[in-house]
Structures are given as structure tokens and as C-alpha cells.
Design a protein around this motif. Structure first.
Motif, short mmCIF file in Angstrom:
data_model
loop_
_atom_site.label_atom_id
_atom_site.label_comp_id
_atom_site.label_asym_id
_atom_site.label_seq_id
_atom_site.Cartn_x
_atom_site.Cartn_y
_atom_site.Cartn_z
N TRP A 106 0.83 -1.20 0.00
CA TRP A 106 0.00 0.00 0.00
C TRP A 106 0.86 1.24 0.00
N GLU A 107 0.49 2.19 -0.83
CA GLU A 107 1.13 3.50 -0.87
C GLU A 107 0.13 4.52 -0.33
N PRO A 108 0.35 5.02 0.88
CA PRO A 108 -0.59 5.99 1.44
C PRO A 108 -0.69 7.25 0.57
N GLY A 109 -1.91 7.77 0.48
CA GLY A 109 -2.13 9.03 -0.21
C GLY A 109 -1.82 10.19 0.71
N GLU A 110 -2.06 11.38 0.22
CA GLU A 110 -1.74 12.59 1.01
C GLU A 110 -2.50 12.63 2.33
N ALA A 111 -3.79 12.32 2.31
CA ALA A 111 -4.60 12.36 3.54
C ALA A 111 -4.08 11.34 4.56
N GLU A 112 -3.72 10.14 4.07
CA GLU A 112 -3.20 9.12 4.98
C GLU A 112 -1.84 9.51 5.54
N HIS A 113 -1.00 10.11 4.70
CA HIS A 113 0.30 10.58 5.19
C HIS A 113 0.13 11.65 6.27
N LEU A 114 -0.83 12.52 6.09
CA LEU A 114 -1.09 13.54 7.11
C LEU A 114 -1.52 12.89 8.43
N ARG A 115 -2.40 11.88 8.34
CA ARG A 115 -2.85 11.18 9.55
C ARG A 115 -1.68 10.46 10.21
N ILE A 116 -0.85 9.79 9.42
CA ILE A 116 0.31 9.08 9.97
C ILE A 116 1.26 10.07 10.64
N ASP A 117 1.46 11.22 10.03
CA ASP A 117 2.31 12.25 10.63
C ASP A 117 1.74 12.73 11.97
N GLU A 118 0.40 12.88 12.05
CA GLU A 118 -0.23 13.26 13.32
C GLU A 118 0.03 12.21 14.39
N VAL A 119 -0.11 10.95 14.01
CA VAL A 119 0.11 9.85 14.95
C VAL A 119 1.58 9.83 15.38
N ALA A 120 2.49 9.94 14.43
CA ALA A 120 3.92 9.92 14.74
C ALA A 120 4.31 11.06 15.68
N ALA A 121 3.66 12.21 15.52
CA ALA A 121 3.97 13.36 16.37
C ALA A 121 3.54 13.12 17.82
N LEU A 122 2.63 12.18 18.05
CA LEU A 122 2.18 11.87 19.40
C LEU A 122 3.03 10.82 20.10
N LEU A 123 3.99 10.25 19.37
CA LEU A 123 4.90 9.28 20.00
C LEU A 123 5.90 10.00 20.88
N PRO A 124 6.27 9.39 22.00
CA PRO A 124 7.29 10.02 22.84
C PRO A 124 8.62 10.10 22.10
N VAL A 125 9.35 11.14 22.38
CA VAL A 125 10.68 11.31 21.79
C VAL A 125 11.60 10.30 22.48
N PRO A 126 12.31 9.46 21.68
CA PRO A 126 13.18 8.47 22.34
C PRO A 126 14.29 9.16 23.12
N LYS A 127 14.66 8.56 24.23
CA LYS A 127 15.76 9.10 25.03
C LYS A 127 17.06 8.87 24.28
N ARG A 128 17.83 9.89 24.16
CA ARG A 128 19.11 9.81 23.46
C ARG A 128 20.23 9.89 24.49
N ARG A 129 21.26 9.13 24.23
CA ARG A 129 22.44 9.26 25.08
C ARG A 129 23.12 10.57 24.76
N THR A 130 23.47 11.29 25.77
CA THR A 130 24.21 12.52 25.55
C THR A 130 25.70 12.20 25.62
N PRO A 131 26.45 12.75 24.70
CA PRO A 131 27.87 12.45 24.71
C PRO A 131 28.57 13.02 25.94
N LEU A 132 29.50 12.27 26.45
CA LEU A 132 30.28 12.75 27.58
C LEU A 132 31.41 13.63 27.04
N ILE A 133 31.45 14.84 27.51
CA ILE A 133 32.46 15.78 27.01
C ILE A 133 33.40 16.13 28.11
#
Length: 133
Positions: A106-133
Motif C-alpha cells: 500500500w502506498e498511502p495518499g496525502e490524507a493518509e500521510h497527514l494522519r500518519i504524521d499526526e500519529v507519529a507526532a504523538l509518539l514520545p521522543v526516544p531518550k538519546r544518550r548525551t555524549p560525555l564531554i
């Protein structure tokens, strides 16, 4: 269809959990079409095929689970047999005992891509390791 946070459903501190996000995308897949586990991870911009597979195994019965499969067009064990009935009923392009991914993906259309982007925006931001400086 899976109910979304945008519709006032399951939301976690202003965020969706990963399983719910996967189900939201899976619910968009039309009859006769499929996505691989990796396709869903890529559309969400988060996780990978294994995470999507685990999400589907925990709660995939809430959506048309036979439309989300391995990249080779198959499903694990007993799901394969049950899915074949659904694929035949929906006219999903097939090869042998699996789905012909190049024709069925399946290739999502524009409306589906917009919905997927809305859903993705509601996902928590993964914790990133901060570099030790």
C-alpha cells in the motif's frame, strides 16, 4: 477501526504509546493491500520491524492484522493459514503461500500521510544518550 488520541481515545500524557501508534497505521491499510512491519516503522519514523511485530502480536486483533506482514509476504505459523482466507476474500495479490509484496504494498495518499504524521507526532521522543564531554 482503532480509536485515536485525536478522537479523544487512549492517550498517555499527551502522547500515544507505540502499540497504539502501530495500530493506527495498520487500521488505515485498505482491503487487498498490505504493509510490512518495517514499512510501518518507517512511516512512523520510530522503532523497527521487530517492535512493530511485537506491537501487532500484543494487540493486532484490534485491526486487520493480515494486512501487516513480514517483508517476504508471509506471516508467522498459524497466522499464515488464517491470513490466506482473508487475502483470498480481499483479492490480495498472491504468490505461492504468501503475498506478492511488489503488487500488494500500500502506498498511502496525502490524507493518509497527514494522519500518519499526526500519529507519529504523538509518539514520545526516544531518550538519546548525551555524549560525555
Amino acid at each position: 477501526m482503532v480509536q485515536s488520541a485525536a478522537d479523544g481515545q487512549q492517550e498517555f500524557g499527551g502522547r500515544l504509546d507505540y502499540d497504539e501508534a502501530v495500530l493506527e497505521v495498520a487500521a488505515l491499510i485498505p482491503p487487498g493491500r498490505v504493509l510490512s512491519y518495517g514499512d510501518i516503522a518507517e512511516l512512523l519514523g520510530s522503532g523497527g520491524p521487530r517492535q512493530v511485530g511485537k506491537a501487532m502480536s500484543r494487540s493486532g486483533s484490534a485491526v486487520c492484522w493480515w494486512r501487516v506482514l513480514r517483508a517476504d509476504g508471509t506471516l508467522p505459523g498459524d497466522l499464515q493459514v488464517r491470513a490466506e482466507v482473508q487475502w483470498a476474500a480481499e483479492g490480495t495479490p498472491r504468490r505461492g503461500s504468501g503475498v506478492l509484496m511488489k503488487d500488494a504494498r500500500w502506498e498511502p495518499g496525502e490524507a493518509e500521510h497527514l494522519r500518519i504524521d499526526e500519529v507519529a507526532a504523538l509518539l514520545p521522543v526516544p531518550k538519546r544518550r548525551t555524549p560525555l564531554i
